[in-house]
Design a protein around this motif. Structure first.
Motif, PDB file in Angstrom:
ATOM      1  N   LEU A  42       3.499  12.422  -0.657  1.00  0.00           N
ATOM      2  CA  LEU A  42       2.141  12.035  -0.276  1.00  0.00           C
ATOM      3  C   LEU A  42       1.138  13.162  -0.490  1.00  0.00           C
ATOM      4  O   LEU A  42      -0.030  13.032  -0.126  1.00  0.00           O
ATOM      5  N   GLY A  43       1.604  14.264  -1.068  1.00  0.00           N
ATOM      6  CA  GLY A  43       0.687  15.333  -1.449  1.00  0.00           C
ATOM      7  C   GLY A  43       0.396  16.365  -0.386  1.00  0.00           C
ATOM      8  O   GLY A  43      -0.599  17.082  -0.477  1.00  0.00           O
ATOM      9  N   ILE A  44       1.254  16.479   0.646  1.00  0.00           N
ATOM     10  CA  ILE A  44       1.030  17.431   1.729  1.00  0.00           C
ATOM     11  C   ILE A  44       1.820  18.713   1.459  1.00  0.00           C
ATOM     12  O   ILE A  44       3.050  18.720   1.521  1.00  0.00           O
ATOM     13  N   PRO A  45       1.158  19.822   1.167  1.00  0.00           N
ATOM     14  CA  PRO A  45       1.846  21.095   0.931  1.00  0.00           C
ATOM     15  C   PRO A  45       1.955  21.918   2.212  1.00  0.00           C
ATOM     16  O   PRO A  45       1.284  21.629   3.208  1.00  0.00           O
ATOM     17  N   ASP A  46       2.785  22.928   2.195  1.00  0.00           N
ATOM     18  CA  ASP A  46       2.795  23.952   3.226  1.00  0.00           C
ATOM     19  C   ASP A  46       3.305  25.236   2.597  1.00  0.00           C
ATOM     20  O   ASP A  46       3.404  25.342   1.375  1.00  0.00           O
ATOM     21  N   GLU A  47       3.637  26.223   3.411  1.00  0.00           N
ATOM     22  CA  GLU A  47       4.022  27.511   2.852  1.00  0.00           C
ATOM     23  C   GLU A  47       5.323  27.453   2.056  1.00  0.00           C
ATOM     24  O   GLU A  47       5.598  28.336   1.244  1.00  0.00           O
ATOM     25  N   PRO A 125      -2.967 -10.740   3.070  1.00  0.00           N
ATOM     26  CA  PRO A 125      -3.221 -10.292   1.692  1.00  0.00           C
ATOM     27  C   PRO A 125      -2.332 -11.016   0.696  1.00  0.00           C
ATOM     28  O   PRO A 125      -1.353 -11.675   1.072  1.00  0.00           O
ATOM     29  N   LEU A 126      -2.667 -10.893  -0.568  1.00  0.00           N
ATOM     30  CA  LEU A 126      -1.797 -11.418  -1.614  1.00  0.00           C
ATOM     31  C   LEU A 126      -0.511 -10.597  -1.655  1.00  0.00           C
ATOM     32  O   LEU A 126      -0.543  -9.366  -1.588  1.00  0.00           O
ATOM     33  N   LEU A 127       0.611 -11.280  -1.776  1.00  0.00           N
ATOM     34  CA  LEU A 127       1.893 -10.588  -1.780  1.00  0.00           C
ATOM     35  C   LEU A 127       1.971  -9.570  -2.912  1.00  0.00           C
ATOM     36  O   LEU A 127       2.458  -8.448  -2.733  1.00  0.00           O
ATOM     37  N   GLU A 128       1.491  -9.959  -4.085  1.00  0.00           N
ATOM     38  CA  GLU A 128       1.574  -9.057  -5.231  1.00  0.00           C
ATOM     39  C   GLU A 128       0.822  -7.756  -4.990  1.00  0.00           C
ATOM     40  O   GLU A 128       1.282  -6.679  -5.392  1.00  0.00           O
ATOM     41  N   SER A 129      -0.324  -7.834  -4.297  1.00  0.00           N
ATOM     42  CA  SER A 129      -1.090  -6.618  -4.041  1.00  0.00           C
ATOM     43  C   SER A 129      -0.394  -5.733  -3.019  1.00  0.00           C
ATOM     44  O   SER A 129      -0.461  -4.502  -3.102  1.00  0.00           O
ATOM     45  N   VAL A 130       0.293  -6.344  -2.055  1.00  0.00           N
ATOM     46  CA  VAL A 130       1.062  -5.567  -1.073  1.00  0.00           C
ATOM     47  C   VAL A 130       2.181  -4.801  -1.776  1.00  0.00           C
ATOM     48  O   VAL A 130       2.397  -3.613  -1.524  1.00  0.00           O
ATOM     49  N   ILE A 131       2.882  -5.496  -2.662  1.00  0.00           N
ATOM     50  CA  ILE A 131       3.988  -4.858  -3.386  1.00  0.00           C
ATOM     51  C   ILE A 131       3.477  -3.733  -4.259  1.00  0.00           C
ATOM     52  O   ILE A 131       4.061  -2.638  -4.298  1.00  0.00           O
ATOM     53  N   GLU A 132       2.391  -3.946  -4.968  1.00  0.00           N
ATOM     54  CA  GLU A 132       1.854  -2.918  -5.858  1.00  0.00           C
ATOM     55  C   GLU A 132       1.383  -1.697  -5.079  1.00  0.00           C
ATOM     56  O   GLU A 132       1.592  -0.558  -5.510  1.00  0.00           O
ATOM     57  N   ASP A 133       0.742  -1.915  -3.926  1.00  0.00           N
ATOM     58  CA  ASP A 133       0.317  -0.784  -3.098  1.00  0.00           C
ATOM     59  C   ASP A 133       1.517   0.028  -2.619  1.00  0.00           C
ATOM     60  O   ASP A 133       1.494   1.262  -2.647  1.00  0.00           O
ATOM     61  N   ALA A 134       2.545  -0.669  -2.155  1.00  0.00           N
ATOM     62  CA  ALA A 134       3.731   0.026  -1.665  1.00  0.00           C
ATOM     63  C   ALA A 134       4.418   0.792  -2.791  1.00  0.00           C
ATOM     64  O   ALA A 134       4.868   1.934  -2.604  1.00  0.00           O
ATOM     65  N   LEU A 147      -1.941   5.995   3.522  1.00  0.00           N
ATOM     66  CA  LEU A 147      -0.711   5.583   4.194  1.00  0.00           C
ATOM     67  C   LEU A 147      -0.945   4.458   5.196  1.00  0.00           C
ATOM     68  O   LEU A 147      -0.243   3.438   5.171  1.00  0.00           O
ATOM     69  N   GLU A 148      -1.908   4.627   6.082  1.00  0.00           N
ATOM     70  CA  GLU A 148      -2.139   3.625   7.121  1.00  0.00           C
ATOM     71  C   GLU A 148      -2.411   2.260   6.507  1.00  0.00           C
ATOM     72  O   GLU A 148      -1.818   1.243   6.919  1.00  0.00           O
ATOM     73  N   ARG A 149      -3.284   2.198   5.518  1.00  0.00           N
ATOM     74  CA  ARG A 149      -3.643   0.920   4.891  1.00  0.00           C
ATOM     75  C   ARG A 149      -2.435   0.245   4.269  1.00  0.00           C
ATOM     76  O   ARG A 149      -2.207  -0.961   4.467  1.00  0.00           O
ATOM     77  N   VAL A 150      -1.637   0.994   3.518  1.00  0.00           N
ATOM     78  CA  VAL A 150      -0.483   0.418   2.828  1.00  0.00           C
ATOM     79  C   VAL A 150       0.550  -0.090   3.827  1.00  0.00           C
ATOM     80  O   VAL A 150       1.107  -1.190   3.673  1.00  0.00           O
ATOM     81  N   VAL A 151       0.793   0.684   4.865  1.00  0.00           N
ATOM     82  CA  VAL A 151       1.809   0.313   5.849  1.00  0.00           C
ATOM     83  C   VAL A 151       1.368  -0.907   6.652  1.00  0.00           C
ATOM     84  O   VAL A 151       2.176  -1.810   6.917  1.00  0.00           O
ATOM     85  N   VAL A 152       0.109  -0.964   7.030  1.00  0.00           N
ATOM     86  CA  VAL A 152      -0.408  -2.124   7.776  1.00  0.00           C
ATOM     87  C   VAL A 152      -0.273  -3.393   6.947  1.00  0.00           C
ATOM     88  O   VAL A 152       0.147  -4.452   7.449  1.00  0.00           O
ATOM     89  N   ARG A 153      -0.615  -3.317   5.667  1.00  0.00           N
ATOM     90  CA  ARG A 153      -0.524  -4.502   4.807  1.00  0.00           C
ATOM     91  C   ARG A 153       0.929  -4.947   4.628  1.00  0.00           C
ATOM     92  O   ARG A 153       1.218  -6.152   4.584  1.00  0.00           O
ATOM     93  N   GLU A 203       0.298   5.881  14.393  1.00  0.00           N
ATOM     94  CA  GLU A 203       0.576   7.312  14.486  1.00  0.00           C
ATOM     95  C   GLU A 203      -0.033   8.058  13.300  1.00  0.00           C
ATOM     96  O   GLU A 203      -0.565   9.160  13.455  1.00  0.00           O
ATOM     97  N   ALA A 204       0.046   7.453  12.128  1.00  0.00           N
ATOM     98  CA  ALA A 204      -0.530   8.088  10.936  1.00  0.00           C
ATOM     99  C   ALA A 204      -2.041   8.207  11.067  1.00  0.00           C
ATOM    100  O   ALA A 204      -2.640   9.204  10.646  1.00  0.00           O
ATOM    101  N   ALA A 205      -2.670   7.192  11.664  1.00  0.00           N
ATOM    102  CA  ALA A 205      -4.123   7.205  11.801  1.00  0.00           C
ATOM    103  C   ALA A 205      -4.588   8.371  12.658  1.00  0.00           C
ATOM    104  O   ALA A 205      -5.681   8.931  12.434  1.00  0.00           O
ATOM    105  N   PHE A 206      -3.758   8.768  13.626  1.00  0.00           N
ATOM    106  CA  PHE A 206      -4.127   9.877  14.519  1.00  0.00           C
ATOM    107  C   PHE A 206      -3.470  11.206  14.099  1.00  0.00           C
ATOM    108  O   PHE A 206      -3.560  12.188  14.830  1.00  0.00           O
ATOM    109  N   GLY A 207      -2.791  11.192  12.937  1.00  0.00           N
ATOM    110  CA  GLY A 207      -2.151  12.409  12.461  1.00  0.00           C
ATOM    111  C   GLY A 207      -0.926  12.812  13.241  1.00  0.00           C
ATOM    112  O   GLY A 207      -0.549  13.987  13.276  1.00  0.00           O
ATOM    113  N   ASN A 208      -0.267  11.837  13.875  1.00  0.00           N
ATOM    114  CA  ASN A 208       0.883  12.131  14.727  1.00  0.00           C
ATOM    115  C   ASN A 208       2.216  11.671  14.152  1.00  0.00           C
ATOM    116  O   ASN A 208       3.244  11.807  14.815  1.00  0.00           O
TER     117      ASN A 208
END
Length: 210
Positions: A42-47, A125-134, A147-153, A203-208
């Protein structure tokens, strides 16, 4: 996102090394690898996991598919990012393999008078759009901001599919099927998984999300 409390994440391990650690049944090491690959995707780096390593991982997954890392997430709890991605991965694989059946049941669910856990059926939502997002999320083409949007859908889609069978129908009935899992074997289980994904999204929406 810098304040998220992620486990310490090493640089990208070779598949052989990753398999060796999991084969040794070292829970801490296996959990670290699962979290490492999930957050890096998901593009999150650290040290320990820099942007260059993230780019390499995303390129590898884009070229070969998420299967090369998804198995690392399979033991992760549902309230973690790798556990969430594992459930999305199973859902996508199952939908793609049995797409005609899934589409038929989804359409039945869309016509249901009641979809458990949903008040506004116009939000389906349309099933095809859910699959493509995931799929895009699992390929590393999206970020933690998506993340939040894809998981909710995906959770909504699971509720609709469960409604298509009245919550009782069997899906994958062969326990030896490679996709046999609590997410895919019974319609009732989809509702439980949808609840888990909704919790992960909050949890993702609040960064937890761990």
């Amino acid at each position: 996102m810098a304040e998220l409390r992620h486990p310490r994440r090493p640089a990208i391990l070779s598949p052989a090394r990753a398999e060796a650690i999991i084969g040794d049944e070292d829970p801490a090491a296996a959990s670290g690898i699962a979290h490492s690959t999930a957050w890096a995707l998901l593009g999150i780096p650290d040290e320990d996991f820099d942007l260059e390593a993230i780019t390499r991982l995303r390129s590898l997954v884009c070229a070969q598919g998420p299967d090369i890392v998804a198995h690392l997430w399979s033991r992760s709890p549902e309230f973690t990012l790798p556990g969430t991605l594992w459930r999305l991965h199973l859902f996508v694989e199952w939908c793609e393999r049995d797409l005609p059946l899934v589409k038929d049941r989804y359409e039945v669910g869309r016509q249901a008078e009641i979809v458990p856990g949903m008040e506004n059926l116009s939000e389906v939502p349309l099933l095809e759009s859910v699959i493509e997002d995931a799929k895009a999320l699992l390929r590393g083409e999206l970020t933690d901001d998506d993340l939040e949007r894809v998981v909710v859908r995906a959770a909504i889609a699971m509720r609709v599919l469960a409604a298509g069978e009245g919550g009782e129908g069997s899906w994958i009935t062969d326990p030896g099927d490679p996709l046999a899992h609590m997410v895919t074997t019974r319609a009732r289980a989809l509702l439980r998984t949808a609840e888990e994904l909704d919790l992960a999204a909050r949890e993702a929406a609040f960064g937890n999300l761990e």
